[in-house]
Design a protein around this motif. Structure first.
Motif, mmCIF file in Angstrom:
data_model
loop_
_atom_site.group_PDB
_atom_site.id
_atom_site.type_symbol
_atom_site.label_atom_id
_atom_site.label_comp_id
_atom_site.label_asym_id
_atom_site.label_seq_id
_atom_site.Cartn_x
_atom_site.Cartn_y
_atom_site.Cartn_z
ATOM 1 N N MET A 1 0.773 -1.298 0.095
ATOM 2 C CA MET A 1 -0.140 0.164 -0.060
ATOM 3 C C MET A 1 0.905 1.165 0.083
ATOM 4 S SD MET A 1 -3.037 -1.394 -0.089
ATOM 5 C CE MET A 1 -4.209 0.053 0.512
ATOM 6 N N PRO A 2 0.516 2.329 -0.716
ATOM 7 C CA PRO A 2 1.265 3.462 -0.659
ATOM 8 C C PRO A 2 1.191 4.333 0.703
ATOM 9 C CG PRO A 2 -0.563 3.588 -2.270
ATOM 10 C CD PRO A 2 -0.905 2.424 -1.420
ATOM 11 N N ILE A 3 2.431 4.666 0.985
ATOM 12 C CA ILE A 3 2.723 5.383 2.423
ATOM 13 C C ILE A 3 2.730 6.771 2.075
ATOM 14 C CG2 ILE A 3 4.112 5.563 4.492
ATOM 15 C CD1 ILE A 3 5.317 2.577 3.632
ATOM 16 N N THR A 4 1.926 7.530 2.995
ATOM 17 C CA THR A 4 1.748 8.954 2.799
ATOM 18 C C THR A 4 2.357 9.572 4.018
ATOM 19 O OG1 THR A 4 -0.554 9.111 3.559
ATOM 20 C CG2 THR A 4 -0.095 8.903 1.382
ATOM 21 N N ARG A 5 2.643 10.882 4.046
ATOM 22 C CA ARG A 5 3.192 11.840 5.134
ATOM 23 C C ARG A 5 2.113 11.487 6.182
ATOM 24 N NH1 ARG A 5 5.791 16.402 2.007
ATOM 25 N NH2 ARG A 5 3.894 16.486 0.761
ATOM 26 N N ALA A 6 0.900 11.566 5.841
ATOM 27 C CA ALA A 6 -0.203 11.478 6.625
ATOM 28 C C ALA A 6 -0.248 10.264 7.540
ATOM 29 C CB ALA A 6 -1.714 11.785 6.032
ATOM 30 N N VAL A 7 -0.015 9.123 6.627
ATOM 31 C CA VAL A 7 -0.091 7.718 7.227
ATOM 32 C C VAL A 7 1.172 7.768 8.291
ATOM 33 C CG1 VAL A 7 0.411 5.414 6.892
ATOM 34 C CG2 VAL A 7 -1.262 6.467 5.551
ATOM 35 N N ILE A 8 2.225 8.464 7.890
ATOM 36 C CA ILE A 8 3.532 8.255 8.839
ATOM 37 C C ILE A 8 3.005 9.095 10.356
ATOM 38 C CG2 ILE A 8 5.784 9.217 9.358
ATOM 39 C CD1 ILE A 8 6.406 8.563 6.242
ATOM 40 N N GLN A 9 2.347 10.246 10.007
ATOM 41 C CA GLN A 9 1.934 10.850 11.414
ATOM 42 C C GLN A 9 0.979 10.147 12.032
ATOM 43 O OE1 GLN A 9 1.324 14.318 8.400
ATOM 44 N NE2 GLN A 9 2.047 15.453 10.005
ATOM 45 N N LEU A 10 0.121 9.650 11.267
ATOM 46 C CA LEU A 10 -0.881 8.852 12.258
ATOM 47 C C LEU A 10 -0.203 7.729 13.144
ATOM 48 C CD1 LEU A 10 -4.034 8.930 9.796
ATOM 49 C CD2 LEU A 10 -3.720 9.780 12.074
ATOM 50 N N LYS A 11 0.618 7.077 12.512
ATOM 51 C CA LYS A 11 1.313 5.961 12.944
ATOM 52 C C LYS A 11 2.328 6.568 14.038
ATOM 53 C CE LYS A 11 2.300 1.662 13.326
ATOM 54 N NZ LYS A 11 1.513 0.935 13.860
ATOM 55 N N ALA A 12 3.071 7.552 13.995
ATOM 56 C CA ALA A 12 3.939 8.232 14.922
ATOM 57 C C ALA A 12 2.981 8.711 16.270
ATOM 58 C CB ALA A 12 4.484 9.588 14.440
ATOM 59 N N LEU A 13 1.676 9.017 16.128
ATOM 60 C CA LEU A 13 0.962 9.383 17.012
ATOM 61 C C LEU A 13 0.462 8.194 17.788
ATOM 62 C CD1 LEU A 13 -1.230 12.376 15.539
ATOM 63 C CD2 LEU A 13 0.621 12.325 17.461
ATOM 64 N N GLU A 14 0.180 7.267 16.958
ATOM 65 C CA GLU A 14 -0.235 5.859 17.844
ATOM 66 C C GLU A 14 0.825 5.302 18.634
ATOM 67 O OE1 GLU A 14 -0.809 1.606 15.870
ATOM 68 O OE2 GLU A 14 -2.313 2.976 15.027
ATOM 69 N N ILE A 15 2.162 5.549 18.442
ATOM 70 C CA ILE A 15 3.194 4.884 19.040
ATOM 71 C C ILE A 15 3.372 5.869 20.018
ATOM 72 C CG2 ILE A 15 5.850 4.426 18.816
ATOM 73 C CD1 ILE A 15 5.459 3.735 15.788
ATOM 74 N N ALA A 16 3.298 7.089 19.961
ATOM 75 C CA ALA A 16 3.468 7.983 20.947
ATOM 76 C C ALA A 16 2.679 7.598 22.054
ATOM 77 C CB ALA A 16 3.548 9.501 20.706
ATOM 78 N N LYS A 17 1.354 7.377 21.749
ATOM 79 C CA LYS A 17 0.424 7.164 22.543
ATOM 80 C C LYS A 17 0.581 5.801 23.546
ATOM 81 C CE LYS A 17 -4.634 6.467 23.182
ATOM 82 N NZ LYS A 17 -5.963 6.329 22.497
ATOM 83 N N ASP A 18 1.176 4.895 22.660
ATOM 84 C CA ASP A 18 1.470 3.469 23.215
ATOM 85 C C ASP A 18 2.856 3.630 24.432
ATOM 86 O OD1 ASP A 18 -0.363 2.287 21.818
ATOM 87 O OD2 ASP A 18 1.116 1.326 20.344
ATOM 88 N N ASP A 94 -10.539 1.159 -7.146
ATOM 89 C CA ASP A 94 -9.488 1.229 -6.286
ATOM 90 C C ASP A 94 -8.617 1.978 -7.026
ATOM 91 O OD1 ASP A 94 -7.512 1.174 -4.325
ATOM 92 O OD2 ASP A 94 -7.020 -0.984 -4.733
ATOM 93 N N MET A 95 -8.330 3.173 -6.913
ATOM 94 C CA MET A 95 -7.226 4.089 -7.394
ATOM 95 C C MET A 95 -6.284 4.466 -6.541
ATOM 96 S SD MET A 95 -9.935 6.578 -9.550
ATOM 97 C CE MET A 95 -8.575 7.359 -10.395
ATOM 98 N N PRO A 96 -5.024 3.462 -6.313
ATOM 99 C CA PRO A 96 -4.093 3.841 -5.464
ATOM 100 C C PRO A 96 -3.378 4.979 -6.016
ATOM 101 C CG PRO A 96 -3.637 1.881 -6.793
ATOM 102 C CD PRO A 96 -5.110 2.334 -7.181
ATOM 103 N N THR A 97 -2.926 5.752 -5.040
ATOM 104 C CA THR A 97 -2.092 6.849 -5.296
ATOM 105 C C THR A 97 -0.794 6.695 -5.890
ATOM 106 O OG1 THR A 97 -1.213 8.674 -4.187
ATOM 107 C CG2 THR A 97 -1.179 6.880 -3.020
ATOM 108 N N SER A 98 -0.078 7.498 -6.785
ATOM 109 C CA SER A 98 0.987 7.391 -7.529
ATOM 110 C C SER A 98 2.228 7.784 -6.694
ATOM 111 C CB SER A 98 0.791 8.052 -8.805
ATOM 112 O OG SER A 98 0.586 9.349 -8.543
ATOM 113 N N VAL A 99 1.850 8.281 -5.552
ATOM 114 C CA VAL A 99 3.104 8.861 -4.664
ATOM 115 C C VAL A 99 3.066 8.081 -3.538
ATOM 116 C CG1 VAL A 99 3.965 10.888 -3.586
ATOM 117 C CG2 VAL A 99 2.577 11.179 -5.702
ATOM 118 N N THR A 100 4.341 7.690 -2.990
ATOM 119 C CA THR A 100 4.457 7.121 -1.567
ATOM 120 C C THR A 100 6.013 7.488 -1.165
ATOM 121 O OG1 THR A 100 4.619 4.816 -0.655
ATOM 122 C CG2 THR A 100 5.728 5.014 -2.547
ATOM 123 N N VAL A 101 5.881 7.351 0.280
ATOM 124 C CA VAL A 101 7.508 7.512 0.887
ATOM 125 C C VAL A 101 8.168 6.244 0.595
ATOM 126 C CG1 VAL A 101 8.372 8.123 3.095
ATOM 127 C CG2 VAL A 101 5.969 9.052 2.466
#
Length: 145
Positions: A1-18, A94-101
């Motif tokens: 799956m494409p990884i966006t900056r928003a996905v990274i930010q959400l995962k970082a907040l989830e890890i910080a909460k843990d 399903d139109m996956p984004t063409s940009v990923t990290v």
């Protein structure tokens, strides 16, 4: 799956909460994400694929066709509301984004998807030369079981 900056930010907040890091101390801001990506050699990358190319004589063919249509209209006195254009275009489920990290410098970027990027419906768009857009007809889907 494409990884966006928003996905990274959400995962970082989830890890910080843990890790019991209070939201007042870590916000996973855009700037944090940009710096984290730079530290780890990551950048926004476009998936690699071959693009369709227009023929070399495209402009000549287009101008020739336009002249042909204008000449017909002059000869036959076609009113603009009687001349139309229509085109079909696919709409994919399903139109996956063409940009990923992805790691900087890699020559190929592979993006996984759900596998439905080829499932689609065909949409017909139509308009008249006077600018009128033709309405989409109402229809009901028939159960074909």
């Amino acid at each position: 799956m494409p990884i966006t900056r928003a996905v990274i930010q959400l995962k970082a907040l989830e890890i910080a909460k843990d890790l019991n890091i209070p939201p007042t101390e870590f916000k996973a801001s855009f700037g944090w994400c940009r710096r984290m990506m730079r530290r780890n050699g990551l950048s926004l990358r476009r998936r690699t694929s071959l693009a369709q190319r227009l023929p070399s004589d495209f402009r000549e063919k287009l101008l020739s066709y336009q002249r042909y249509v204008i000449e017909l209209r002059k000869k036959q006195s076609y009113p603009l509301d009687q001349m139309g254009n229509a085109d079909q275009t696919p709409v994919f489920f399903d139109m996956p984004t063409s940009v990923t990290v992805h790691k900087k410098g890699d020559k190929s970027v592979i993006v996984r998807s759900t596998g439905n990027e080829k499932s689609r419906v065909t949409l017909m768009l139509a308009c008249l030369a006077d600018g009128t857009k033709l309405p989409v007809p109402d229809f009901e889907m028939q159960d074909r079981t």
